[in-house]
Design an enzyme around this catalytic site. Structure first.
Site, PDB file in Angstrom:
ATOM      1  N   ASP A   6       1.379  -1.351  -0.041  1.00 14.74           N
ATOM      2  CA  ASP A   6       0.243  -0.129  -0.216  1.00 14.74           C
ATOM      3  C   ASP A   6       1.285   1.260   0.238  1.00 14.74           C
ATOM      4  O   ASP A   6       1.034   1.480   0.538  1.00 14.74           O
ATOM      5  CB  ASP A   6      -1.105   0.242   1.649  1.00 14.74           C
ATOM      6  N   ILE A   7       0.708   1.857  -0.948  1.00 17.01           N
ATOM      7  CA  ILE A   7       1.884   3.261  -1.126  1.00 17.01           C
ATOM      8  C   ILE A   7       0.918   4.488  -0.796  1.00 17.01           C
ATOM      9  O   ILE A   7      -0.059   4.634  -1.838  1.00 17.01           O
ATOM     10  CB  ILE A   7       2.009   2.912  -2.379  1.00 17.01           C
ATOM     11  N   ASN A   9       0.953   8.336  -0.030  1.00 18.72           N
ATOM     12  CA  ASN A   9       1.623  10.042  -0.537  1.00 18.72           C
ATOM     13  C   ASN A   9       3.019  10.333   1.247  1.00 18.72           C
ATOM     14  O   ASN A   9       4.225  10.734   0.454  1.00 18.72           O
ATOM     15  CB  ASN A   9       0.502  10.895  -0.272  1.00 18.72           C
ATOM     16  N   THR A  10       2.610   9.672   1.985  1.00 19.48           N
ATOM     17  CA  THR A  10       3.970   9.672   3.180  1.00 19.48           C
ATOM     18  C   THR A  10       4.275   8.512   3.478  1.00 19.48           C
ATOM     19  O   THR A  10       5.889   7.764   3.917  1.00 19.48           O
ATOM     20  CB  THR A  10       3.263  10.289   3.925  1.00 19.48           C
ATOM     21  N   GLY A 107      -9.603   6.910  -4.692  1.00 24.98           N
ATOM     22  CA  GLY A 107      -8.385   6.549  -3.763  1.00 24.98           C
ATOM     23  C   GLY A 107      -8.004   4.291  -4.285  1.00 24.98           C
ATOM     24  O   GLY A 107      -9.581   4.297  -4.016  1.00 24.98           O
ATOM     25  N   ASP A 109      -6.853   2.589  -1.932  1.00 25.17           N
ATOM     26  CA  ASP A 109      -6.811   2.191  -0.670  1.00 25.17           C
ATOM     27  C   ASP A 109      -8.050   2.684  -0.287  1.00 25.17           C
ATOM     28  O   ASP A 109      -8.979   1.536   1.028  1.00 25.17           O
ATOM     29  CB  ASP A 109      -6.144   3.026  -0.127  1.00 25.17           C
ATOM     30  N   THR A 132      -2.203  10.500   5.931  1.00 25.68           N
ATOM     31  CA  THR A 132      -1.855  11.627   5.173  1.00 25.68           C
ATOM     32  C   THR A 132      -2.909  13.243   5.201  1.00 25.68           C
ATOM     33  O   THR A 132      -2.541  14.052   5.878  1.00 25.68           O
ATOM     34  CB  THR A 132      -0.846  11.801   4.340  1.00 25.68           C
TER      35      THR A 132
END
Length: 256
Positions: A6-7, A9-10, A107, A109, A132
């Site tokens: 799971d990528i 932004n932070t 998104g 996620d 984030t």
């Protein structure tokens, strides 16, 4: 084993599953400037013991909101583990209807969280993802994804205060002793942490007043634990909810 990635932004969260069991999870920082070879070295080093104990990575799934890192990790998984990863996006089966006006902008996620809460907890339900950004997902009585609220994240609020004032210090995100601060540190912690919970509970009050009662209200994300025990609405915290959702999505799409 299944490798779920799971990528965000932070942060980047990874988990290895054997069937339904999460064997191992790890956390890296997202950085589009970091070379793919450096990520590969970190992954191999961190997963080495798990692979030795439980066998090779046989499949992989990636959820990403950072396109440059999506490309890097797809290549990384292909070259390191010799498997073709599933990338959550258009055309992927999830078992959750997306009742929003622009599904393509949702998104991956968010979809993973909806899948996990529907399958593992039941619906109607709300997911409060404290990452984030602070996102609140509503999964309706029929298990469909009905909509989202997006608000500032806790860490980002702290960074804004520190970066846009001359005298306020950087403080730990720790629950304050009192709502009335006796120092700059205490005052900031009260405003950040208590304000964070008040924002979440206030939004949930309005959401539930609009849609009706929900069976479950679950927090996840790096700062989701702050909801327990301080929120009057959120009583469950599942730090691995997104990874569990990715595992469920992978089970629906393996072999495609």
């Amino acid at each position: 084993m299944l490798l779920a990635i799971d990528i965000g932004n932070t942060d980047i969260f990874l988990g290895c599953f054997a069937e339904e069991q999460l064997l191992f999870d790890l956390h890296l920082k997202s950085d589009i400037r970091r070379p793919a070879d450096e990520y590969r070295s970190l992954l191999v080093t961190l997963l080495n013991t798990t692979i030795q104990e439980h066998g090779a990575i046989q499949s992989a799934i990636i959820s990403s909101v950072v396109p440059p890192l999506t490309t890097a990790f797809v290549t990384l998984v292909r070259t390191t583990f010799a498997v073709e990863p599933i990338v959550v996006g258009q055309g992927i089966r999830s078992g959750v209807a997306l009742k929003v006006s622009e599904p393509s902008q949702l998104g991956p996620d968010r979809i993973a969280n909806a899948v996990a809460v529907k399958r593992l907890y039941g619906s109607p339900a709300i997911v409060v993802d404290c990452s984030t950004a602070t996102t609140i997902d509503y999964i309706g009585p029929e298990g469909a994804y009905e909509g989202i609220i997006i608000a500032p994240g806790l860490a980002g609020s702290l960074e804004y205060l520190v970066n846009n004032t001359s005298a306020l210090p950087r403080v730990d995100l720790a629950w304050p002793k009192s709502v009335v601060g006796k120092s700059s540190k205490g005052a900031m912690q009260a405003g950040l942490l208590i304000g964070f919970i008040c924002m979440i509970d206030g939004l949930l009050d309005r959401l539930i007043a609009e849609v009706g009662p929900v069976s479950h209200c679950i927090a996840t994300g790096q700062h989701g634990s702050f909801c327990i025990p301080h929120s009057k609405r959120v009583k469950s915290y599942d730090p691995h909810l997104t990874l569990k959702g990715l595992r469920l999505i992978a089970s629906l799409n393996q072999g495609d």
